[in-house]
Enzyme design. Sequence first.
Site, PDB file in Angstrom:
ATOM      1  N   TRP A  18      12.697  61.638  16.496  1.00 19.93           N
ATOM      2  CA  TRP A  18      13.498  62.878  16.566  1.00 19.93           C
ATOM      3  C   TRP A  18      14.539  62.774  17.674  1.00 19.93           C
ATOM      4  O   TRP A  18      15.711  63.082  17.478  1.00 19.93           O
ATOM      5  CB  TRP A  18      12.558  64.060  16.801  1.00 19.93           C
ATOM      6  CG  TRP A  18      13.215  65.396  16.952  1.00 19.93           C
ATOM      7  CD1 TRP A  18      13.538  66.265  15.945  1.00 19.93           C
ATOM      8  CD2 TRP A  18      13.600  66.039  18.168  1.00 19.93           C
ATOM      9  NE1 TRP A  18      14.104  67.406  16.474  1.00 19.93           N
ATOM     10  CE2 TRP A  18      14.156  67.286  17.829  1.00 19.93           C
ATOM     11  CE3 TRP A  18      13.537  65.677  19.509  1.00 19.93           C
ATOM     12  CZ2 TRP A  18      14.636  68.185  18.795  1.00 19.93           C
ATOM     13  CZ3 TRP A  18      14.014  66.557  20.467  1.00 19.93           C
ATOM     14  CH2 TRP A  18      14.555  67.788  20.109  1.00 19.93           C
ATOM     15  N   GLY A 421      18.197  62.944  43.982  1.00 21.82           N
ATOM     16  CA  GLY A 421      17.391  61.732  44.128  1.00 21.82           C
ATOM     17  C   GLY A 421      17.728  60.620  43.170  1.00 21.82           C
ATOM     18  O   GLY A 421      17.927  59.479  43.578  1.00 21.82           O
ATOM     19  N   ASP A 478      10.093  57.745  35.553  1.00 16.45           N
ATOM     20  CA  ASP A 478       9.951  59.201  35.616  1.00 16.45           C
ATOM     21  C   ASP A 478       9.394  59.561  36.985  1.00 16.45           C
ATOM     22  O   ASP A 478       8.649  58.783  37.589  1.00 16.45           O
ATOM     23  CB  ASP A 478       9.000  59.673  34.511  1.00 16.45           C
ATOM     24  CG  ASP A 478       8.710  61.151  34.565  1.00 16.45           C
ATOM     25  OD1 ASP A 478       9.536  61.928  34.044  1.00 16.45           O
ATOM     26  OD2 ASP A 478       7.665  61.533  35.125  1.00 16.45           O
ATOM     27  N   ARG A 504      15.191  65.571  25.798  1.00 24.47           N
ATOM     28  CA  ARG A 504      14.535  64.985  26.958  1.00 24.47           C
ATOM     29  C   ARG A 504      13.025  64.907  26.722  1.00 24.47           C
ATOM     30  O   ARG A 504      12.356  65.921  26.516  1.00 24.47           O
ATOM     31  CB  ARG A 504      14.838  65.829  28.195  1.00 24.47           C
ATOM     32  CG  ARG A 504      13.993  65.545  29.423  1.00 24.47           C
ATOM     33  CD  ARG A 504      14.352  64.248  30.088  1.00 24.47           C
ATOM     34  NE  ARG A 504      13.716  64.161  31.399  1.00 24.47           N
ATOM     35  CZ  ARG A 504      13.328  63.031  31.953  1.00 24.47           C
ATOM     36  NH1 ARG A 504      13.522  61.888  31.337  1.00 24.47           N
ATOM     37  NH2 ARG A 504      12.775  63.019  33.146  1.00 24.47           N
ATOM     38  N   HIS A 630      12.321  70.262  46.361  1.00 21.26           N
ATOM     39  CA  HIS A 630      13.244  70.646  45.287  1.00 21.26           C
ATOM     40  C   HIS A 630      12.493  71.429  44.225  1.00 21.26           C
ATOM     41  O   HIS A 630      11.381  71.070  43.844  1.00 21.26           O
ATOM     42  CB  HIS A 630      13.867  69.394  44.654  1.00 21.26           C
ATOM     43  CG  HIS A 630      14.617  69.686  43.381  1.00 21.26           C
ATOM     44  ND1 HIS A 630      15.767  70.435  43.364  1.00 21.26           N
ATOM     45  CD2 HIS A 630      14.373  69.338  42.091  1.00 21.26           C
ATOM     46  CE1 HIS A 630      16.204  70.537  42.117  1.00 21.26           C
ATOM     47  NE2 HIS A 630      15.370  69.876  41.328  1.00 21.26           N
ATOM     48  N   HIS A 683      22.389  69.097  33.305  1.00 22.00           N
ATOM     49  CA  HIS A 683      21.866  68.950  31.952  1.00 22.00           C
ATOM     50  C   HIS A 683      22.964  69.033  30.901  1.00 22.00           C
ATOM     51  O   HIS A 683      22.702  68.878  29.709  1.00 22.00           O
ATOM     52  CB  HIS A 683      20.797  70.011  31.691  1.00 22.00           C
ATOM     53  CG  HIS A 683      19.630  69.890  32.616  1.00 22.00           C
ATOM     54  ND1 HIS A 683      19.576  70.566  33.816  1.00 22.00           N
ATOM     55  CD2 HIS A 683      18.496  69.144  32.549  1.00 22.00           C
ATOM     56  CE1 HIS A 683      18.454  70.249  34.434  1.00 22.00           C
ATOM     57  NE2 HIS A 683      17.790  69.394  33.699  1.00 22.00           N
TER      58      HIS A 683
END
Length: 745
Positions: A18, A421, A478, A504, A630, A683
């Site tokens: 997908w 970061g 990740d 994502r 954060h 994003h």
Amino acid sequence: MTKISSLGYPRLGENREWKKLIESYWSKKITQQELFEGAKALRTDFLKKQLNAGLDLIPVGDFSFYDQILDLSVQFNIIPKRFSKEEVDIDLYFSIARGNKENVASAMKKWFNTNYHYIVPEWTKQRPKLNNNRLLELYLEAREIVGEKAKPVITGPITYVALSSGVEDFTAAVKSLLPLYKQVFKELVDAGAVYIQIDEPIFVTDEGSEYLEAAKGVYGYFAKEIPQAKFIFQTYFEALINAESLSQLPVAAFGLDFVHGLEENLAALTSGLFKGKEIFAGVIDGRNIWSSDFVKTAELLKTIKENTAEVIVQPSCSLLHVPVTAKNETGLETVLRNGLAFADEKLQEVKLLAEKLDGRETPAYKEHIAHFEALQAADFRNVELENAEQAATKRASSFEKRRDLQQKKLHLPLLPTTTIGSFPQSQEIRRTRLAWKRGRISDEDYQGFINAEIKRWIKIQEDLDLDVLVHGEFERVDMVEFFGQQLAGFATTKLGWVQSYGSRAVKPPIIYGDVQHIKPLTVRETVYAQSLTDRPVKGMLTGPITITNWSFERTDIPRRQLFDQIGLAIKDEIKLLEDAGIAIIQVDEAALREGLPLRKAKQKAYLDDAVRAFHIATSSVKDETQIHTHMCYSKFDEIIDSIRALDADVISIETSRSHGDIIESFETAVYPLGIGLGVYDIHSPRVPTKEEVIANIERPLHKLSPKQFWVNPDCGLKTRQEPETLAALKVLVAATKEVRRKLGS
């Protein structure tokens, strides 16, 4: 025969088909027609898998090209005003989610207390209308494959409006949608739909008590207008907020979560509130990957059956929140692998439990129990660990004293600029990392490649004139999985992907045993980056609460104990960074708000445990060491006291997609610590204008001191392309310098 059902199936596909399909369309590698054909092929595969699993009711409408709430917004014409001149099609749909050259994207928020994000509907005095009956189209398609087992699924009008922004009159907004829902439902019934699942999870929150009268009106209207429909009033993630009132709704069935709302929902059931109703019993945890305790669950189902007209067995929520199948995880320890249940395995668990309820205990049922008991008895869950009670839980000095000492050491300008970061991970980076994992290149060659990327980006950051630099995290897949690969007590999967937002996907590690720090995690890359520049380089870590919330956590011990274990492990890594001369260390708690219980009565204990674990991790450092954290996409007003209690020297937050509204929490609470403003939306592929960034910087300066503020993007930059990243950061630095000039600095 007991029926079995499901609330939703993962969209991603076993190998993220997908995601690849959607991104191929965005990058113009396939046509719109190919996108639609590919999506239909995936839906067909998902339906057939659920049919073969033996489901009696198979969800339809759970498939989306981005987000199910965005689907409703476009279907009902709740389209942001800035997009109103664009044609209503798939490209507009994606523009609302991602932004385009002309317009910023809609805000994105966490779906209740999960790591899934929905696109917030924006009410700007639009006239709701039915642009399409998408659910009917999907239902007709599904009937060709699964027949009468197709069960349409839609988010209900009360939850939809409650999660929206810009609603001036809640009651009027809901009423404006009812004729549209009516038309959708009527056309579904005319097409042959029997059950229709209406998701109303707002009614497991405290806020849901405000909408009890609205629920009576809405569901009374549906019962009157479409009497032949069998509506399922579906909730999940917690217990029904007011079962006595809601149980009187004129619906055929109630879907209840007997995992995360077990005690209250069971008490409501056994008190007789649901006599005469069908109960869709969510007894399999749809949010975690552990196999079910069949002994306890079978007894629970017997109790449920005794207190209702009919019980339908199902997971506790949509399986969107777990990976597709555990069959590919052959690299895991046998005891661990046998104790896992991803989406496909959960459907099998539902079937086995239904058979047990009907009096049939199969060999597969008995084998499942044996695997479950072996996991509980495993040695890796009984390790002797450091005592968390002996760790420091308070910084040595006040923030004011620390700030002065840190400024003397760091010599930073007003409104220091930095990033969160990570930097873009190119295809070359991903290919090289994969080649290293598969043994095609040596450790030395791989480390040399990572060092070259770090060196290149340190130079880029210096050329951009950022004040505080980062090494870029090129060695990390990740921000949580990276730590899961190196801490004892964690396992990482091969294909355990889940959707976070849009395309994502994340691969949460599995916390299966006691957690320990057994080797340096980040020191080599951070120290190397610092050796290349005179500007400070931040050490980049993920905090204990985010690691827990973004992992599949073990459930055999209290969460507080798990938080403490990970806090101690992060403390050990911070000590190594500090000893190596790293003056700024960021401990991200992006998911602190996400794990907040939905009921206020349960929130204080969670927040106290979270703050304690953060303190365990960070309180042992020297005053001169600056601790950052954060957080993103949070309702900060709900947790502002706990954020302040973290006592982090700087917290970076999102202020772009929320159009600056989030900063109100810090203005009204008189937040005394440092704040990093997320001044543009990472994003979206859109590069912000200088004027937009200046506006996002200047807004909080009307009420708060410029000395508090840092300027940064709203999140990490890993998923962005390099050209747009550089362009956006140039704008960020230029805008910051202009604001400094205005302030006379």
